[in-house]
Design a protein around this motif. Structure first.
Motif, PDB file in Angstrom:
ATOM      1  N   GLY A 149       0.821  -1.207   0.000  1.00  0.00           N
ATOM      2  CA  GLY A 149       0.000   0.000   0.000  1.00  0.00           C
ATOM      3  C   GLY A 149       0.853   1.254   0.000  1.00  0.00           C
ATOM      4  N   PHE A 150       1.983   1.207   0.696  1.00  0.00           N
ATOM      5  CA  PHE A 150       2.927   2.328   0.714  1.00  0.00           C
ATOM      6  C   PHE A 150       3.527   2.548  -0.671  1.00  0.00           C
ATOM      7  CE2 PHE A 150       7.314   3.799   0.972  1.00  0.00           C
ATOM      8  CZ  PHE A 150       7.195   4.957   1.731  1.00  0.00           C
ATOM      9  N   LEU A 151       3.935   1.466  -1.310  1.00  0.00           N
ATOM     10  CA  LEU A 151       4.582   1.572  -2.623  1.00  0.00           C
ATOM     11  C   LEU A 151       3.620   1.945  -3.742  1.00  0.00           C
ATOM     12  CD1 LEU A 151       6.955  -1.530  -2.488  1.00  0.00           C
ATOM     13  CD2 LEU A 151       7.604   0.888  -2.316  1.00  0.00           C
ATOM     14  N   PHE A 152       2.418   1.407  -3.677  1.00  0.00           N
ATOM     15  CA  PHE A 152       1.443   1.594  -4.758  1.00  0.00           C
ATOM     16  C   PHE A 152       0.231   2.348  -4.221  1.00  0.00           C
ATOM     17  CE2 PHE A 152       3.685  -2.462  -5.446  1.00  0.00           C
ATOM     18  CZ  PHE A 152       4.419  -2.104  -6.570  1.00  0.00           C
ATOM     19  N   GLN A 153       0.371   3.647  -4.123  1.00  0.00           N
ATOM     20  CA  GLN A 153      -0.642   4.500  -3.498  1.00  0.00           C
ATOM     21  C   GLN A 153      -2.009   4.432  -4.155  1.00  0.00           C
ATOM     22  OE1 GLN A 153       1.971   8.101  -3.680  1.00  0.00           O
ATOM     23  NE2 GLN A 153       0.875   8.532  -1.780  1.00  0.00           N
ATOM     24  N   LYS A 154      -2.045   4.276  -5.458  1.00  0.00           N
ATOM     25  CA  LYS A 154      -3.318   4.365  -6.178  1.00  0.00           C
ATOM     26  C   LYS A 154      -3.912   3.010  -6.558  1.00  0.00           C
ATOM     27  CE  LYS A 154      -2.189   8.881  -8.036  1.00  0.00           C
ATOM     28  NZ  LYS A 154      -1.987   9.693  -9.236  1.00  0.00           N
ATOM     29  N   MET A 155      -3.243   1.940  -6.174  1.00  0.00           N
ATOM     30  CA  MET A 155      -3.714   0.605  -6.531  1.00  0.00           C
ATOM     31  C   MET A 155      -4.996   0.279  -5.759  1.00  0.00           C
ATOM     32  SD  MET A 155      -1.650  -2.998  -6.288  1.00  0.00           S
ATOM     33  CE  MET A 155      -0.376  -2.476  -7.416  1.00  0.00           C
ATOM     34  N   LYS A 156      -5.924  -0.380  -6.431  1.00  0.00           N
ATOM     35  CA  LYS A 156      -7.179  -0.774  -5.775  1.00  0.00           C
ATOM     36  C   LYS A 156      -6.887  -1.782  -4.666  1.00  0.00           C
ATOM     37  CE  LYS A 156     -10.206   0.239  -9.553  1.00  0.00           C
ATOM     38  NZ  LYS A 156     -11.556   0.057  -9.975  1.00  0.00           N
ATOM     39  N   THR A 157      -7.742  -1.766  -3.673  1.00  0.00           N
ATOM     40  CA  THR A 157      -7.553  -2.599  -2.486  1.00  0.00           C
ATOM     41  C   THR A 157      -7.465  -4.085  -2.826  1.00  0.00           C
ATOM     42  OG1 THR A 157      -8.698  -0.969  -1.140  1.00  0.00           O
ATOM     43  CG2 THR A 157      -8.510  -3.178  -0.220  1.00  0.00           C
ATOM     44  N   MET A 158      -8.374  -4.575  -3.629  1.00  0.00           N
ATOM     45  CA  MET A 158      -8.370  -6.005  -3.958  1.00  0.00           C
ATOM     46  C   MET A 158      -7.091  -6.402  -4.697  1.00  0.00           C
ATOM     47  SD  MET A 158     -10.972  -7.283  -2.532  1.00  0.00           S
ATOM     48  CE  MET A 158     -11.110  -8.895  -3.255  1.00  0.00           C
ATOM     49  N   LYS A 159      -6.633  -5.561  -5.589  1.00  0.00           N
ATOM     50  CA  LYS A 159      -5.398  -5.844  -6.314  1.00  0.00           C
ATOM     51  C   LYS A 159      -4.204  -5.826  -5.359  1.00  0.00           C
ATOM     52  CE  LYS A 159      -2.905  -4.664 -10.512  1.00  0.00           C
ATOM     53  NZ  LYS A 159      -2.837  -3.775 -11.680  1.00  0.00           N
ATOM     54  N   THR A 160      -4.203  -4.875  -4.431  1.00  0.00           N
ATOM     55  CA  THR A 160      -3.141  -4.814  -3.427  1.00  0.00           C
ATOM     56  C   THR A 160      -3.136  -6.104  -2.612  1.00  0.00           C
ATOM     57  OG1 THR A 160      -3.375  -2.411  -3.285  1.00  0.00           O
ATOM     58  CG2 THR A 160      -2.231  -3.495  -1.469  1.00  0.00           C
ATOM     59  N   GLY A 161      -4.318  -6.566  -2.228  1.00  0.00           N
ATOM     60  CA  GLY A 161      -4.430  -7.807  -1.467  1.00  0.00           C
ATOM     61  C   GLY A 161      -3.941  -9.014  -2.253  1.00  0.00           C
ATOM     62  N   LEU A 162      -4.331  -9.088  -3.519  1.00  0.00           N
ATOM     63  CA  LEU A 162      -3.917 -10.231  -4.351  1.00  0.00           C
ATOM     64  C   LEU A 162      -2.411 -10.243  -4.602  1.00  0.00           C
ATOM     65  CD1 LEU A 162      -6.843 -10.421  -6.923  1.00  0.00           C
ATOM     66  CD2 LEU A 162      -6.250 -12.101  -5.168  1.00  0.00           C
ATOM     67  N   ILE A 163      -1.837  -9.078  -4.852  1.00  0.00           N
ATOM     68  CA  ILE A 163      -0.387  -9.005  -5.065  1.00  0.00           C
ATOM     69  C   ILE A 163       0.353  -9.366  -3.785  1.00  0.00           C
ATOM     70  CG2 ILE A 163       1.526  -7.383  -5.454  1.00  0.00           C
ATOM     71  CD1 ILE A 163      -0.263  -6.086  -7.614  1.00  0.00           C
ATOM     72  N   SER A 164      -0.122  -8.853  -2.661  1.00  0.00           N
ATOM     73  CA  SER A 164       0.501  -9.156  -1.370  1.00  0.00           C
ATOM     74  C   SER A 164       0.415 -10.641  -1.051  1.00  0.00           C
ATOM     75  CB  SER A 164      -0.176  -8.346  -0.255  1.00  0.00           C
ATOM     76  OG  SER A 164      -0.074  -6.966  -0.506  1.00  0.00           O
ATOM     77  N   LEU A 165      -0.750 -11.217  -1.266  1.00  0.00           N
ATOM     78  CA  LEU A 165      -0.933 -12.644  -0.994  1.00  0.00           C
ATOM     79  C   LEU A 165      -0.073 -13.497  -1.922  1.00  0.00           C
ATOM     80  CD1 LEU A 165      -2.496 -14.550   0.870  1.00  0.00           C
ATOM     81  CD2 LEU A 165      -4.288 -14.638  -0.867  1.00  0.00           C
ATOM     82  N   SER A 166       0.013 -13.107  -3.178  1.00  0.00           N
ATOM     83  CA  SER A 166       0.863 -13.825  -4.134  1.00  0.00           C
ATOM     84  C   SER A 166       2.320 -13.784  -3.699  1.00  0.00           C
ATOM     85  CB  SER A 166       0.723 -13.230  -5.531  1.00  0.00           C
ATOM     86  OG  SER A 166      -0.589 -13.363  -5.990  1.00  0.00           O
ATOM     87  N   PHE A 167       2.771 -12.627  -3.245  1.00  0.00           N
ATOM     88  CA  PHE A 167       4.148 -12.481  -2.769  1.00  0.00           C
ATOM     89  C   PHE A 167       4.394 -13.406  -1.576  1.00  0.00           C
ATOM     90  CE2 PHE A 167       7.294 -10.553   0.052  1.00  0.00           C
ATOM     91  CZ  PHE A 167       8.374 -10.429  -0.804  1.00  0.00           C
ATOM     92  N   CYS A 168       3.461 -13.396  -0.621  1.00  0.00           N
ATOM     93  CA  CYS A 168       3.596 -14.256   0.564  1.00  0.00           C
ATOM     94  C   CYS A 168       3.635 -15.728   0.175  1.00  0.00           C
ATOM     95  CB  CYS A 168       2.440 -14.004   1.530  1.00  0.00           C
ATOM     96  SG  CYS A 168       2.473 -12.385   2.315  1.00  0.00           S
ATOM     97  N   PHE A 169       2.756 -16.122  -0.729  1.00  0.00           N
ATOM     98  CA  PHE A 169       2.734 -17.515  -1.181  1.00  0.00           C
ATOM     99  C   PHE A 169       4.043 -17.869  -1.891  1.00  0.00           C
ATOM    100  CE2 PHE A 169      -2.143 -18.377  -1.545  1.00  0.00           C
ATOM    101  CZ  PHE A 169      -2.274 -18.160  -0.191  1.00  0.00           C
TER     102      PHE A 169
END
Length: 132
Positions: free
Chosen positions: A51-71
């Motif tokens: 969220g810090f890096l991608f200020q304008k990214m939609k919440t769901m996309k931020t969640g999916l990218i974060s979850l993908s990174f964790c996985f």
């Protein structure tokens, strides 16, 4: 929506402190909580960092990218070569890369990211209603 970087930076630092504290004081926490808390907080830190890096990214996309990174990080723990295991043997390397694959970590990451996504969506909805 544009996220406030200062707020996300502050939450990232707060979550890091809570995560390290959850490991340091694990002996006072119930076993069920110990199984998920640290890894859920790690995933939450990834979400706030994203969220810090991608200020304008939609919440769901931020969640999916974060979850993908964790996985990806968790699945990478199935790979053991001398060079990466040496990195994992350091304090920072172990915190970031982990040591071994666990299904409970996948569950914890999902819980942490889902919680952050829901909280952000709720805050956005509240802000939207207040501005009407």
């Amino acid at each position: 929506m544009k996220r406030n970087r200062w707020i996300y930076a502050a939450f990232t630092i707060l979550i890091i402190g809570l995560g390290l504290g959850s490991r340091a004081f694990s002996y006072v926490l119930p076993d069920t909580l110990n199984t998920y808390l640290g890894d859920s907080l790690w995933a939450a830190m990834i979400f706030t960092g994203c969220g810090f890096l991608f200020q304008k990214m939609k919440t769901m996309k931020t969640g999916l990218i974060s979850l993908s990174f964790c996985f990806f990080i968790e699945i990478s723990q199935l790979y053991h070569a001398e060079w990466i295991d040496r990195i994992r043997d350091t304090s920072l390397g172990g915190l970031v890369l982990g040591y071994g694959f666990l299904w409970s970590d996948i569950e914890a990451y999902t819980i942490g990211i889902a919680a952050c996504t829901v909280i952000e969506l709720l805050i956005l909805e509240i802000k939207k209603r207040l501005n009407m």
